[in-house]
Write a protein that holds these residues in place. Structure first.
Motif, PDB file in Angstrom:
ATOM      1  N   TYR A   1       0.845  -1.208   0.000  1.00  0.00           N
ATOM      2  CA  TYR A   1       0.000   0.000   0.000  1.00  0.00           C
ATOM      3  C   TYR A   1       0.883   1.263   0.000  1.00  0.00           C
ATOM      4  O   TYR A   1       0.423   2.353   0.351  1.00  0.00           O
ATOM      5  CB  TYR A   1      -0.933  -0.009   1.215  1.00  0.00           C
ATOM      6  N   ASN A   2       2.158   1.068  -0.349  1.00  0.00           N
ATOM      7  CA  ASN A   2       3.139   2.159  -0.365  1.00  0.00           C
ATOM      8  C   ASN A   2       3.318   2.828   0.997  1.00  0.00           C
ATOM      9  O   ASN A   2       3.465   4.047   1.086  1.00  0.00           O
ATOM     10  CB  ASN A   2       2.771   3.224  -1.409  1.00  0.00           C
ATOM     11  N   VAL A   3       3.250   2.022   2.022  1.00  0.00           N
ATOM     12  CA  VAL A   3       3.429   2.518   3.382  1.00  0.00           C
ATOM     13  C   VAL A   3       4.634   1.798   3.982  1.00  0.00           C
ATOM     14  O   VAL A   3       4.761   0.579   3.846  1.00  0.00           O
ATOM     15  CB  VAL A   3       2.156   2.230   4.227  1.00  0.00           C
ATOM     16  N   LYS A   4       5.523   2.563   4.614  1.00  0.00           N
ATOM     17  CA  LYS A   4       6.713   1.948   5.217  1.00  0.00           C
ATOM     18  C   LYS A   4       6.362   1.334   6.582  1.00  0.00           C
ATOM     19  O   LYS A   4       5.821   2.013   7.454  1.00  0.00           O
ATOM     20  CB  LYS A   4       7.793   3.027   5.394  1.00  0.00           C
ATOM     21  N   ALA A   5       6.662   0.050   6.715  1.00  0.00           N
ATOM     22  CA  ALA A   5       6.372  -0.640   7.976  1.00  0.00           C
ATOM     23  C   ALA A   5       7.682  -1.030   8.648  1.00  0.00           C
ATOM     24  O   ALA A   5       8.657  -1.366   7.983  1.00  0.00           O
ATOM     25  CB  ALA A   5       5.539  -1.880   7.703  1.00  0.00           C
ATOM     26  N   GLN A   6       7.705  -0.966   9.972  1.00  0.00           N
ATOM     27  CA  GLN A   6       8.916  -1.354  10.709  1.00  0.00           C
ATOM     28  C   GLN A   6       8.591  -2.416  11.747  1.00  0.00           C
ATOM     29  O   GLN A   6       7.451  -2.511  12.220  1.00  0.00           O
ATOM     30  CB  GLN A   6       9.501  -0.126  11.387  1.00  0.00           C
ATOM     31  N   ILE A   7       9.604  -3.188  12.087  1.00  0.00           N
ATOM     32  CA  ILE A   7       9.402  -4.251  13.076  1.00  0.00           C
ATOM     33  C   ILE A   7      10.156  -3.907  14.346  1.00  0.00           C
ATOM     34  O   ILE A   7      11.344  -3.575  14.320  1.00  0.00           O
ATOM     35  CB  ILE A   7       9.875  -5.620  12.531  1.00  0.00           C
ATOM     36  N   LYS A   8       9.434  -3.976  15.454  1.00  0.00           N
ATOM     37  CA  LYS A   8      10.037  -3.762  16.772  1.00  0.00           C
ATOM     38  C   LYS A   8      10.104  -5.124  17.461  1.00  0.00           C
ATOM     39  O   LYS A   8       9.106  -5.832  17.531  1.00  0.00           O
ATOM     40  CB  LYS A   8       9.178  -2.796  17.596  1.00  0.00           C
ATOM     41  N   TYR A   9      11.292  -5.477  17.927  1.00  0.00           N
ATOM     42  CA  TYR A   9      11.521  -6.794  18.530  1.00  0.00           C
ATOM     43  C   TYR A   9      10.519  -7.116  19.621  1.00  0.00           C
ATOM     44  O   TYR A   9      10.239  -6.250  20.454  1.00  0.00           O
ATOM     45  CB  TYR A   9      12.939  -6.830  19.112  1.00  0.00           C
ATOM     46  N   PRO A  10       9.972  -8.324  19.677  1.00  0.00           N
ATOM     47  CA  PRO A  10      10.262  -9.394  18.722  1.00  0.00           C
ATOM     48  C   PRO A  10       9.377  -9.387  17.476  1.00  0.00           C
ATOM     49  O   PRO A  10       9.841  -9.770  16.407  1.00  0.00           O
ATOM     50  CB  PRO A  10       9.980 -10.658  19.541  1.00  0.00           C
ATOM     51  N   ASN A  11       8.122  -8.900  17.592  1.00  0.00           N
ATOM     52  CA  ASN A  11       7.258  -9.064  16.411  1.00  0.00           C
ATOM     53  C   ASN A  11       6.152  -8.025  16.269  1.00  0.00           C
ATOM     54  O   ASN A  11       5.126  -8.303  15.657  1.00  0.00           O
ATOM     55  CB  ASN A  11       6.643 -10.475  16.418  1.00  0.00           C
ATOM     56  N   ASP A  12       6.340  -6.843  16.826  1.00  0.00           N
ATOM     57  CA  ASP A  12       5.324  -5.798  16.610  1.00  0.00           C
ATOM     58  C   ASP A  12       5.580  -5.130  15.270  1.00  0.00           C
ATOM     59  O   ASP A  12       6.734  -4.872  14.915  1.00  0.00           O
ATOM     60  CB  ASP A  12       5.435  -4.707  17.696  1.00  0.00           C
ATOM     61  N   VAL A  13       4.509  -4.858  14.549  1.00  0.00           N
ATOM     62  CA  VAL A  13       4.667  -4.112  13.296  1.00  0.00           C
ATOM     63  C   VAL A  13       4.175  -2.683  13.543  1.00  0.00           C
ATOM     64  O   VAL A  13       3.072  -2.479  14.059  1.00  0.00           O
ATOM     65  CB  VAL A  13       3.894  -4.778  12.143  1.00  0.00           C
ATOM     66  N   LEU A  14       5.015  -1.727  13.205  1.00  0.00           N
ATOM     67  CA  LEU A  14       4.720  -0.317  13.460  1.00  0.00           C
ATOM     68  C   LEU A  14       4.713   0.478  12.157  1.00  0.00           C
ATOM     69  O   LEU A  14       5.435   0.151  11.214  1.00  0.00           O
ATOM     70  CB  LEU A  14       5.789   0.313  14.364  1.00  0.00           C
ATOM     71  N   VAL A  15       3.887   1.504  12.145  1.00  0.00           N
ATOM     72  CA  VAL A  15       3.953   2.499  11.073  1.00  0.00           C
ATOM     73  C   VAL A  15       4.029   3.846  11.788  1.00  0.00           C
ATOM     74  O   VAL A  15       3.256   4.086  12.739  1.00  0.00           O
ATOM     75  CB  VAL A  15       2.707   2.414  10.151  1.00  0.00           C
ATOM     76  N   ASP A  16       4.942   4.687  11.382  1.00  0.00           N
ATOM     77  CA  ASP A  16       5.157   5.979  12.064  1.00  0.00           C
ATOM     78  C   ASP A  16       5.352   5.785  13.570  1.00  0.00           C
ATOM     79  O   ASP A  16       4.821   6.573  14.382  1.00  0.00           O
ATOM     80  CB  ASP A  16       3.945   6.912  11.854  1.00  0.00           C
ATOM     81  N   ASN A  17       6.061   4.735  13.937  1.00  0.00           N
ATOM     82  CA  ASN A  17       6.340   4.425  15.351  1.00  0.00           C
ATOM     83  C   ASN A  17       5.106   4.081  16.175  1.00  0.00           C
ATOM     84  O   ASN A  17       5.154   4.092  17.399  1.00  0.00           O
ATOM     85  CB  ASN A  17       7.090   5.576  16.047  1.00  0.00           C
ATOM     86  N   LYS A  18       3.997   3.800  15.520  1.00  0.00           N
ATOM     87  CA  LYS A  18       2.791   3.411  16.244  1.00  0.00           C
ATOM     88  C   LYS A  18       2.392   2.006  15.816  1.00  0.00           C
ATOM     89  O   LYS A  18       2.557   1.636  14.641  1.00  0.00           O
ATOM     90  CB  LYS A  18       1.652   4.388  15.945  1.00  0.00           C
ATOM     91  N   LYS A  19       1.836   1.271  16.750  1.00  0.00           N
ATOM     92  CA  LYS A  19       1.530  -0.139  16.472  1.00  0.00           C
ATOM     93  C   LYS A  19       0.333  -0.271  15.527  1.00  0.00           C
ATOM     94  O   LYS A  19      -0.722   0.310  15.750  1.00  0.00           O
ATOM     95  CB  LYS A  19       1.238  -0.825  17.801  1.00  0.00           C
ATOM     96  N   ILE A  20       0.504  -1.085  14.492  1.00  0.00           N
ATOM     97  CA  ILE A  20      -0.576  -1.316  13.528  1.00  0.00           C
ATOM     98  C   ILE A  20      -1.031  -2.772  13.565  1.00  0.00           C
ATOM     99  O   ILE A  20      -2.134  -3.099  13.141  1.00  0.00           O
ATOM    100  CB  ILE A  20      -0.143  -0.889  12.101  1.00  0.00           C
ATOM    101  N   CYS A  21      -0.153  -3.632  14.089  1.00  0.00           N
ATOM    102  CA  CYS A  21      -0.445  -5.073  14.060  1.00  0.00           C
ATOM    103  C   CYS A  21       0.115  -5.728  15.311  1.00  0.00           C
ATOM    104  O   CYS A  21       1.175  -5.336  15.801  1.00  0.00           O
ATOM    105  CB  CYS A  21       0.205  -5.647  12.794  1.00  0.00           C
TER     106      CYS A  21
END
Ligand code: BTN
Length: 242
Positions: free
Chosen positions: A87-107
């Protein structure tokens, strides 16, 4: 498309259902619901699950080779980040398995083992993704949370996201079961937001947060840190606080 899917309108929790019916459910069965009345998160937290256009799903996994099951949550976080990126959105992973967008949890991902006579039979891998949460609901969550529709400015098609995520997961699942963290280490590291930083680590909700330098991921998917005493330490469980 994946064939083994059980759809619910409303259920207490897809993870609870999958655990309760574990022995009668086939390997790789996907349980999904439009809403959950008792959505559960890690550390006994509540997972807000009223919105009917989000992802709430659990996968029953009973592989013969179980050595790498502990890595399956990290693998799912990589899959989810990959789908968000479509969706052209940058996602990041915070150990061990949180998915964040703009440093906020999305998943959020909750993996629970099913034991019989103290022997692990398999796991239920649950994942919730905020796709279409109104900002007013996100504001009620006690930690910074975000939803994909807010980032893109458009409503997200739930079924489309669901199909992408389930396909992405099963695409390389067998490889992960055979080869573990090594099979997706690069993709995980590429998206991490913690390596090379000073981080706090909290083992459990009320524990004291300890400060470490996050040095590297080892080949088993564990985080290796350096403490204030200069000594290396491997973190097997716990959350990172940046
Ligand atoms: C977390 O980050 O704390 C994990 C949240 C996991 C939520 C999902 S939604 C589908 C499945 N059913 C549940 O009750 N929990 C997981």
């Amino acid at each position: 498309m994946h064939s083994n899917i059980i759809n619910f309108d409303t259920i207490d929790s897809t993870n609870t259902y999958a655990l309760e019916h574990f022995e009668n459910l086939e390997d790789k069965t996907v349980i999904t619901a439009l809403s959950q009345t008792k959505g559960r998160g890690r550390f006994n937290r509540v997972w807000v699950s009223e919105n009917r256009e989000n992802i709430y799903l659990s996968i029953v996994l009973k592989p013969t080779k179980k050595d790498f099951l502990p890595n399956i949550t990290q693998y799912m976080s990589v899959c989810c980040a990959g789908v968000i990126e479509t969706y052209n959105v940058k996602a990041q992973i915070k150990y061990p398995n949180d998915v964040l967008v703009d440093n906020k949890k999305i998943c959020g991902i909750l993996c629970e083992s099913y034991l019989k006579n103290n022997i692990i039979q398999g796991v239920v891998l649950g994942i919730g993704v905020n796709l279409n949460m109104p900002q007013s609901v996100l504001n009620t969550i006690d930690r910074p949370a975000v939803s994909l529709n807010i980032i893109t400015g458009e409503n997200i098609n739930r079924q489309e996201f669901f199909n992408k995520l389930v396909n992405e997961f099963f695409n390389n699942y067998d490889d992960v079961i055979q080869n573990g963290f090594a099979s997706f280490k690069e993709d995980y590291i590429l998206r991490n937001n913690f390596l090379g930083k000073n981080v706090y680590i909290q083992q459990r909700d009320n524990d004291i947060k300890e400060n470490f330098f996050a040095q590297k991921m080892d080949d088993n998917g564990n985080l290796v840190v350096i403490g204030n005493d200069g000594k290396e330490k491997t973190i097997f469980s716990g959350d990172i606080i940046l």
